[in-house]
Design an enzyme around this catalytic site. Structure first.
Site, short mmCIF file in Angstrom:
data_model
loop_
_atom_site.label_atom_id
_atom_site.label_comp_id
_atom_site.label_asym_id
_atom_site.label_seq_id
_atom_site.Cartn_x
_atom_site.Cartn_y
_atom_site.Cartn_z
NE ARG A 31 7.93 18.26 -7.54
CZ ARG A 31 7.54 17.08 -7.93
NH1 ARG A 31 6.25 16.79 -7.97
NH2 ARG A 31 8.41 16.14 -8.28
N GLY A 80 2.24 8.85 -3.47
CA GLY A 80 3.70 8.73 -3.45
C GLY A 80 4.35 10.07 -3.19
NE ARG A 98 4.05 3.59 -4.83
CZ ARG A 98 3.70 4.74 -5.38
NH1 ARG A 98 2.52 5.28 -5.09
NH2 ARG A 98 4.51 5.36 -6.21
CB SER A 135 12.26 11.00 -9.78
OG SER A 135 10.85 11.15 -9.75
CG ASP A 144 3.36 8.32 -13.82
OD1 ASP A 144 4.07 7.44 -13.29
OD2 ASP A 144 3.09 9.40 -13.27
NE ARG A 184 0.61 2.54 -12.14
CZ ARG A 184 0.74 3.84 -11.95
NH1 ARG A 184 1.78 4.49 -12.43
NH2 ARG A 184 -0.19 4.52 -11.29
NE ARG A 238 -0.33 7.96 -13.64
CZ ARG A 238 -0.93 9.16 -13.74
NH1 ARG A 238 -1.88 9.36 -14.62
NH2 ARG A 238 -0.56 10.15 -12.96
CE LYS A 273 -1.90 7.42 -5.69
NZ LYS A 273 -0.96 8.30 -6.37
O1 LIG Z 1 7.47 13.66 -8.34
C1 LIG Z 1 6.38 13.42 -8.89
O2 LIG Z 1 5.46 14.25 -8.88
C2 LIG Z 1 6.20 12.13 -9.57
C3 LIG Z 1 7.28 11.34 -9.85
C4 LIG Z 1 7.16 10.04 -10.52
O3 LIG Z 1 7.39 9.03 -9.56
P1 LIG Z 1 8.66 7.99 -9.58
O4 LIG Z 1 9.87 8.77 -9.85
O5 LIG Z 1 8.58 7.39 -8.23
O6 LIG Z 1 8.40 6.99 -10.66
C5 LIG Z 1 5.79 9.81 -11.14
O7 LIG Z 1 5.62 8.44 -11.44
C6 LIG Z 1 4.68 10.27 -10.23
O8 LIG Z 1 3.42 10.07 -10.79
C7 LIG Z 1 4.83 11.74 -9.93
C1 LIG Z 2 3.08 6.69 -9.72
C2 LIG Z 2 2.09 7.56 -9.54
O1 LIG Z 2 1.80 8.23 -8.40
P1 LIG Z 2 2.56 8.51 -7.04
O2 LIG Z 2 3.92 7.87 -7.12
O3 LIG Z 2 2.63 9.99 -6.95
O4 LIG Z 2 1.70 7.90 -5.98
C3 LIG Z 2 1.15 7.89 -10.65
O5 LIG Z 2 0.39 8.87 -10.50
O6 LIG Z 2 1.15 7.20 -11.67
#
Ligand SMILES: O=C(O)C1=C[C@@H](OP(=O)(O)O)[C@@H](O)[C@H](O)C1
Ligand SMILES: C=C(OP(=O)(O)O)C(=O)O
Length: 444
Positions: free
Chosen positions: A45, A111, A140, A184, A328, A359, A400, A425
């Site tokens: 971020r 992500g 994804r 989110s 997570d 997962r 994870r 990662k």
């Molecule tokens: O905004 C973030 O930093 C994250 C939001 C979550 O994702 P989701 O909301 O897609 O599950 C989490 O699982 C990820 O590891 C980090």
């Molecule tokens: C879901 C995860 O990662 P991201 O969505 O940020 O790739 C995670 O770190 O478990």
């Protein structure tokens, strides 16, 4: 075994040439203080917001991992000047006008970058970028985010998944409604771009946000970079007036998700782990795993500048819990569950089928290989107590899965995990940290 996506491993990854890791049971309990690397969520971020900001930023305590490496690499390819020194980075912000107007970008498996970057590119007044992601990240979901951005005026071409072709033609702004049930990160991605829209943006969530605390982290960080966001407590309505991020000097938090594996080690092996660079004031949702370890019989001390977990001889089970707000960590509890006194049901996490691996399916398959009885549901699983047997386990190129299954090896001989490098990662030093604590870690 799953073939790793070699392209997604970066210069900051570790163990790329290692086939397997074998973890041996602890001979005696561990009593140690440790420091945890920087938070992935804060790092990616802050990197992106600092790049969009007016003026320079200095971020210290960044995470050095594949996710952040590809994020920085992408920003560099967009013409953003950065200087990395250890875990500090200086970033010269572009005030939303990306210096390089045409480029092919590769964001790896993150992500966060996948969901945060598109809006920031679409918000620019000119430019055209082709953005690719890792194989898994290209499976994804992102479509709801793209629809939301298009409602605000973005021009993004895709077939519903990465790769994306993004044109910078500015965002008009206005009202946008988006579901929070899938991720989110979609909401965070909309919010981060919104100050650069021509008009005020109003984001409405018609249902609920999985892991809503991550949206809170986004809003807080946006505010720390000097923009305004008004939100109700439930985060169902968020209003962002036009504004510009201002460069900042920030020290980032340690990663509460990574810390949780070390608390789990204490829980499982009757050890004592004190994390000296985290406290309960963080908004990272995975910090509440300590409440769960406490419920399972551990002793937790929540200090002003540390958190300590002391394990127990017998972990307590026999409960059913929603993991929606810290999903997570579903796999961490699933890995501890065979050692608990009764079955544990983990639910409300259907969305984690769309994370780095499916997962729920992955952990059910691997626990079954260990001889543990599990029941799989659409949105979770039940794990029954049992004695895991030796096995060679797959990590599904999912950090994870690897980090959680390694915990089983602390209690059971003969636990070997394929492709330990996937931890890069978010925590390339995971196995080094275990070794430093005295855990026997053997690579082949
Ligand atoms: O905004 C973030 O930093 C994250 C939001 C979550 O994702 P989701 O909301 O897609 O599950 C989490 O699982 C990820 O590891 C980090
Ligand atoms: C879901 C995860 O990662 P991201 O969505 O940020 O790739 C995670 O770190 O478990």
């Amino acid at each position: 075994m799953h073939t790793p996506d070699a392209r997604a491993r970066s210069d900051w990854s570790s163990l790329n040439d290692v086939q397997t890791v074998t973890i041996s049971p602890l001979e005696k309990s561990i009593h140690r203080d440790i420091r945890i690397p920087g938070s992935k969520s804060f790092t990616n971020r802050a990197l992106i917001i600092a790049a969009m900001a007016e003026g320079p930023s200095i971020l210290s305590g960044i995470l050095r991992s594949d996710d952040s490496y590809w994020c920085i690499d992408t920003l560099n390819k967009l013409g953003i000047e950065t200087k990395v020194d250890g875990d500090t980075i200086e970033i010269n912000g572009c005030a939303g006008d990306w210096p390089i107007k045409q480029a092919n970008l590769y964001i790896g498996a993150a992500g966060t970058t996948a969901r945060f970057l598109p809006g920031t590119l679409a918000a620019a007044n000119s430019g055209e970028w082709f953005v690719e992601a890792s194989e898994r990240m290209s499976q994804r979901p992102v479509e709801l985010l793209l629809e939301g951005l298009r409602t605000l005026g973005a021009s993004i071409e895709s077939e519903g998944y990465y790769p994306l072709k993004i044109k910078g033609q500015g965002l008009k702004g206005g009202p946008v409604t988006i579901s929070g049930k899938q991720s989110s990160q979609f909401i965070s991605g909309l919010l981060m771009a919104s100050p650069y829209a021509e008009n005020e943006v109003t984001v409405t969530i018609p249902d609920y946000i999985v892991q809503h605390a991550y949206v809170k982290i986004t809003i807080d960080l946006m505010k720390r970079f000097g923009v305004k966001v008004e939100a109700n407590d439930e985060l169902t309505t968020m209003v962002i007036p036009p504004s510009v991020y201002k460069g900042q000097k920030l020290d980032l938090e340690a990663d509460a998700s990574t810390a949780s594996y070390f608390f789990a080690l204490a829980a499982l092996t009757n050890s004592r782990i004190k994390v000296t660079n985290l406290n309960m004031k963080t908004n990272q949702p995975d910090i509440f795993m300590v409440d769960l370890y406490e419920k399972m019989g551990c002793t937790v001390t929540r200090g002003d500048s540390f958190i300590e977990v002391i394990g127990t001889d017998q972990l307590l089970g026999g409960f059913d819990i929603s993991m929606k707000e810290m999903s997570d960590q579903t796999l961490t509890i699933a890995a501890l569950a065979p050692f608990a006194s009764g079955p544990i049901t983990l639910r409300d996490v259907e969305h984690i089928r769309h994370h780095e691996s499916d997962r729920i399916s992955a952990i059910c398959t691997e626990l079954t290989k260990l001889g543990i009885k599990v029941e799989e549901f659409a949105d979770g699983l039940t794990i029954y107590p049992g004695t895991p047997k030796p096995a060679v386990l797959d990590s599904y190129d999912d950090h994870r899965v690897a980090m959680s299954l390694a915990l089983v090896g602390l209690k059971v001989p003969g636990i070997t995990i394929h492709d330990p490098g996937c931890v890069s990662k978010t925590c390339p030093t995971y196995f080094d940290l275990l070794k430093d604590l005295g855990v026997s870690v053997q690579y082949k």
